[in-house]
Design a protein around this motif. Structure first.
Motif, PDB file in Angstrom:
ATOM      1  N   UNK A  12      74.995  98.473 -20.444  1.00  0.00           N
ATOM      2  CA  UNK A  12      75.341  97.061 -20.374  1.00  0.00           C
ATOM      3  C   UNK A  12      74.106  96.263 -20.746  1.00  0.00           C
ATOM      4  N   UNK A  13      74.306  95.055 -21.237  1.00  0.00           N
ATOM      5  CA  UNK A  13      73.189  94.197 -21.619  1.00  0.00           C
ATOM      6  C   UNK A  13      73.136  92.977 -20.707  1.00  0.00           C
ATOM      7  N   UNK A  14      71.910  92.518 -20.424  1.00  0.00           N
ATOM      8  CA  UNK A  14      71.820  91.349 -19.543  1.00  0.00           C
ATOM      9  C   UNK A  14      70.562  90.536 -19.803  1.00  0.00           C
ATOM     10  N   UNK A  15      70.649  89.287 -19.429  1.00  0.00           N
ATOM     11  CA  UNK A  15      69.503  88.393 -19.353  1.00  0.00           C
ATOM     12  C   UNK A  15      69.554  87.698 -18.005  1.00  0.00           C
ATOM     13  N   UNK A  16      68.451  87.724 -17.277  1.00  0.00           N
ATOM     14  CA  UNK A  16      68.300  86.985 -16.017  1.00  0.00           C
ATOM     15  C   UNK A  16      67.070  86.113 -16.157  1.00  0.00           C
ATOM     16  N   UNK A  17      67.285  84.800 -16.090  1.00  0.00           N
ATOM     17  CA  UNK A  17      66.157  83.884 -16.198  1.00  0.00           C
ATOM     18  C   UNK A  17      66.398  82.664 -15.318  1.00  0.00           C
ATOM     19  N   UNK A  18      65.599  81.632 -15.493  1.00  0.00           N
ATOM     20  CA  UNK A  18      65.715  80.445 -14.649  1.00  0.00           C
ATOM     21  C   UNK A  18      67.078  79.779 -14.744  1.00  0.00           C
ATOM     22  N   UNK A  19      67.788  80.004 -15.836  1.00  0.00           N
ATOM     23  CA  UNK A  19      69.083  79.360 -16.036  1.00  0.00           C
ATOM     24  C   UNK A  19      70.249  80.217 -15.566  1.00  0.00           C
ATOM     25  N   UNK A  20      69.974  81.406 -15.042  1.00  0.00           N
ATOM     26  CA  UNK A  20      71.058  82.201 -14.479  1.00  0.00           C
ATOM     27  C   UNK A  20      71.133  83.597 -15.059  1.00  0.00           C
ATOM     28  N   UNK A  21      72.310  84.186 -14.910  1.00  0.00           N
ATOM     29  CA  UNK A  21      72.569  85.553 -15.345  1.00  0.00           C
ATOM     30  C   UNK A  21      73.611  85.574 -16.442  1.00  0.00           C
ATOM     31  N   UNK A  22      73.329  86.343 -17.501  1.00  0.00           N
ATOM     32  CA  UNK A  22      74.296  86.690 -18.537  1.00  0.00           C
ATOM     33  C   UNK A  22      74.397  88.213 -18.528  1.00  0.00           C
ATOM     34  N   UNK A  23      75.586  88.736 -18.338  1.00  0.00           N
ATOM     35  CA  UNK A  23      75.784  90.180 -18.219  1.00  0.00           C
ATOM     36  C   UNK A  23      77.043  90.552 -18.992  1.00  0.00           C
ATOM     37  N   UNK A  24      76.930  91.497 -19.924  1.00  0.00           N
ATOM     38  CA  UNK A  24      78.117  91.837 -20.712  1.00  0.00           C
ATOM     39  C   UNK A  24      78.373  93.331 -20.739  1.00  0.00           C
ATOM     40  N   UNK A  25      79.602  93.666 -21.090  1.00  0.00           N
ATOM     41  CA  UNK A  25      79.906  95.026 -21.512  1.00  0.00           C
ATOM     42  C   UNK A  25      79.925  94.976 -23.028  1.00  0.00           C
ATOM     43  N   UNK A  26      79.430  96.016 -23.655  1.00  0.00           N
ATOM     44  CA  UNK A  26      79.275  95.957 -25.107  1.00  0.00           C
ATOM     45  C   UNK A  26      79.811  97.201 -25.784  1.00  0.00           C
ATOM     46  N   UNK A  27      80.469  96.978 -26.910  1.00  0.00           N
ATOM     47  CA  UNK A  27      80.910  98.056 -27.793  1.00  0.00           C
ATOM     48  C   UNK A  27      80.372  97.833 -29.202  1.00  0.00           C
ATOM     49  N   UNK A  28      79.326  97.015 -29.325  1.00  0.00           N
ATOM     50  CA  UNK A  28      78.772  96.686 -30.637  1.00  0.00           C
ATOM     51  C   UNK A  28      78.250  97.935 -31.339  1.00  0.00           C
ATOM     52  N   UNK A  29      77.684  98.873 -30.584  1.00  0.00           N
ATOM     53  CA  UNK A  29      77.162 100.100 -31.179  1.00  0.00           C
ATOM     54  C   UNK A  29      78.113 101.275 -31.027  1.00  0.00           C
ATOM     55  N   UNK A  30      78.847 101.305 -29.914  1.00  0.00           N
ATOM     56  CA  UNK A  30      79.751 102.430 -29.680  1.00  0.00           C
ATOM     57  C   UNK A  30      80.707 102.093 -28.543  1.00  0.00           C
ATOM     58  N   UNK A  31      81.814 102.826 -28.504  1.00  0.00           N
ATOM     59  CA  UNK A  31      82.742 102.802 -27.380  1.00  0.00           C
ATOM     60  C   UNK A  31      82.597 104.137 -26.675  1.00  0.00           C
ATOM     61  N   UNK A  32      82.239 104.090 -25.387  1.00  0.00           N
ATOM     62  CA  UNK A  32      82.017 105.344 -24.672  1.00  0.00           C
ATOM     63  C   UNK A  32      82.422 105.160 -23.214  1.00  0.00           C
ATOM     64  N   UNK A  33      81.676 105.800 -22.302  1.00  0.00           N
ATOM     65  CA  UNK A  33      82.017 105.813 -20.881  1.00  0.00           C
ATOM     66  C   UNK A  33      82.438 104.426 -20.395  1.00  0.00           C
ATOM     67  N   UNK A  34      83.637 104.294 -19.825  1.00  0.00           N
ATOM     68  CA  UNK A  34      84.175 102.975 -19.503  1.00  0.00           C
ATOM     69  C   UNK A  34      83.505 102.330 -18.284  1.00  0.00           C
ATOM     70  N   UNK A  35      83.355 101.014 -18.351  1.00  0.00           N
ATOM     71  CA  UNK A  35      82.751 100.271 -17.236  1.00  0.00           C
ATOM     72  C   UNK A  35      83.113  98.799 -17.359  1.00  0.00           C
ATOM     73  N   UNK A  36      82.883  98.078 -16.266  1.00  0.00           N
ATOM     74  CA  UNK A  36      83.103  96.636 -16.244  1.00  0.00           C
ATOM     75  C   UNK A  36      81.905  95.973 -15.580  1.00  0.00           C
TER      76      UNK A  36
END
Length: 387
Positions: free
Chosen positions: A139-163
């Protein structure tokens, strides 16, 4: 590819002291293992510290450790793995101010190495990558002064499922990334039966264990997908807009900012409202479309980048022939042409909420699987069943 990017502030002092106070130095991430697998689970929190600007990893408490110097050839990275919860259990780690990835692997630790330029990320489209036969995802994320961005990504591949999910300050939670019942196998079954070579995206172990489906761009690299897989559609788009105008309105909050595209001499030129050519595109190949790069490069500017990301979404979703006004906001119109990004089509169809990050600009029209909160209290990573 990349981490979720927060919206840019309009001035250096944009972030308020209240926002700074709301976002802690580290945030709890609850990891729940609903995979049903007995394999040992390993977790990694890797990225760039937004406090120091260094690349490194975080341990279970959220303490940052910079990578040591690498070498050429690459040298082994320190073991950054965190033991994950067993099947049916949960565990909480803390994540720091990072722009990075949460990796998880089943059964084996991932192999990370360091070059003089930093960390070498897994690249399983390369048959010699040491992680090629390991079942893993991230999963990809950014945590900074403005909050949290957290995603599930299939941009490179689809594999082990998660949310992924986030708890807001009022106690409510939001999540995304869950597949429909049967969706994991549904993706692979649909790829296997899709004409045109799409089954070539699937990677398996020698014993037949399915590991992942590569994204189409990586499928082109491996030869698993034919290089001309989009040629017919791209040619029809170029032909249509030699005599018709393509109108691009790249900013949802700026409906009066429009650009107008016409193909002349094999090149699509975009003009502004005054008729001045502001940028031009050569006829893209499949690699440019799937990766939203090369002939569809999208620099972080105010004109070419926004036009390019709109074109990229239109090509991948095959909406450019049906609608001369882009981006097309109607999801029912996506992927209707026989020549389309079937990888993206199939994955979106199997998501419980229809949202996924299947190509770099799948966030055009908010189709990406992303959670964000400016005042997060807890993040969630839920490893879902494979069946």
């Amino acid at each position: 590819m990349g981490t979720p990017a927060p919206a840019e502030a309009t001035s250096a002092g944009e972030v308020t002291s209240a926002a700074e106070a709301a976002v802690p130095a580290t945030l709890p991430l609850k990891i729940t293992n609903n995979s049903g697998r007995d394999d040992r689970l390993y977790i990694y929190d890797l990225g760039t510290s937004l406090t120091t600007g260094q690349q490194g990893w975080a341990d279970v408490s959220g303490t940052f450790h910079p990578w040591p110097a690498g070498g050429n050839p690459p040298t082994p990275a320190p073991d950054a793995s965190i033991p994950g919860p067993a099947a049916g259990q949960s565990a909480t780690i803390r994540i720091p101010r990072f722009s990075g990835r949460i990796y998880f692997s089943y059964g084996e630790k991932l192999v990370f190495k360091l070059t003089t330029g930093g960390l070498v990320q897994p690249a399983v489209q390369n048959p010699s990558d040491p992680n090629r036969n390991i079942l893993f995802n991230w999963s990809e994320y950014t945590l900074n002064d403005s909050g949290l961005w957290l995603n599930s990504t299939q941009v490179d591949m689809f594999s082990a499922p998660y949310a992924v999910g986030v708890q807001r300050s009022d106690g409510s939670t939001t999540s995304t990334g869950h597949l429909r019942p049967g969706g994991y196998n549904g993706v692979f079954n649909a790829l296997r039966t899709q004409p045109g070579g799409w089954a070539g995206l699937i990677q398996s172990r020698a014993d037949g264990t399915v590991l992942r489906a590569l994204s189409p761009g990586h499928g082109l690299e491996t030869g698993g997908l034919p290089s001309g897989v989009l040629d017919d559609y791209v040619s029809r788009v170029w032909q249509k807009y030699a005599s018709t105008t393509l109108t691009v309105t790249p900013f949802a909050d700026q409906p009066n900012t429009k650009y107008y595209g016409r193909v002349s001499g094999g090149v699509m030129n975009f003009t502004n409202g005054s008729g001045t050519v502001v940028t031009s595109f050569q006829k893209p190949d499949a690699d440019s479309v799937f990766g939203c790069h090369k002939l569809l490069d999208a620099p972080n500017d105010a004109v070419r980048g926004p036009i390019s990301r709109t074109l990229c979404a239109g090509f991948n979703r095959s909406t450019l022939l049906a609608n001369p006004d882009q981006p097309d906001p109607t999801t029912a119109n996506f992927y209707r042409d026989a020549v389309t990004n079937h990888y993206a089509r199939i994955i979106h169809a199997q998501m419980a909420d229809g949202k996924a990050y299947t190509f770099p600009f799948d966030d055009v029209g908010n189709q990406e699987s992303l959670v964000h909160d400016s005042d997060p209290r807890q993040a969630y990573l839920t490893l879902d069943p494979f069946s």
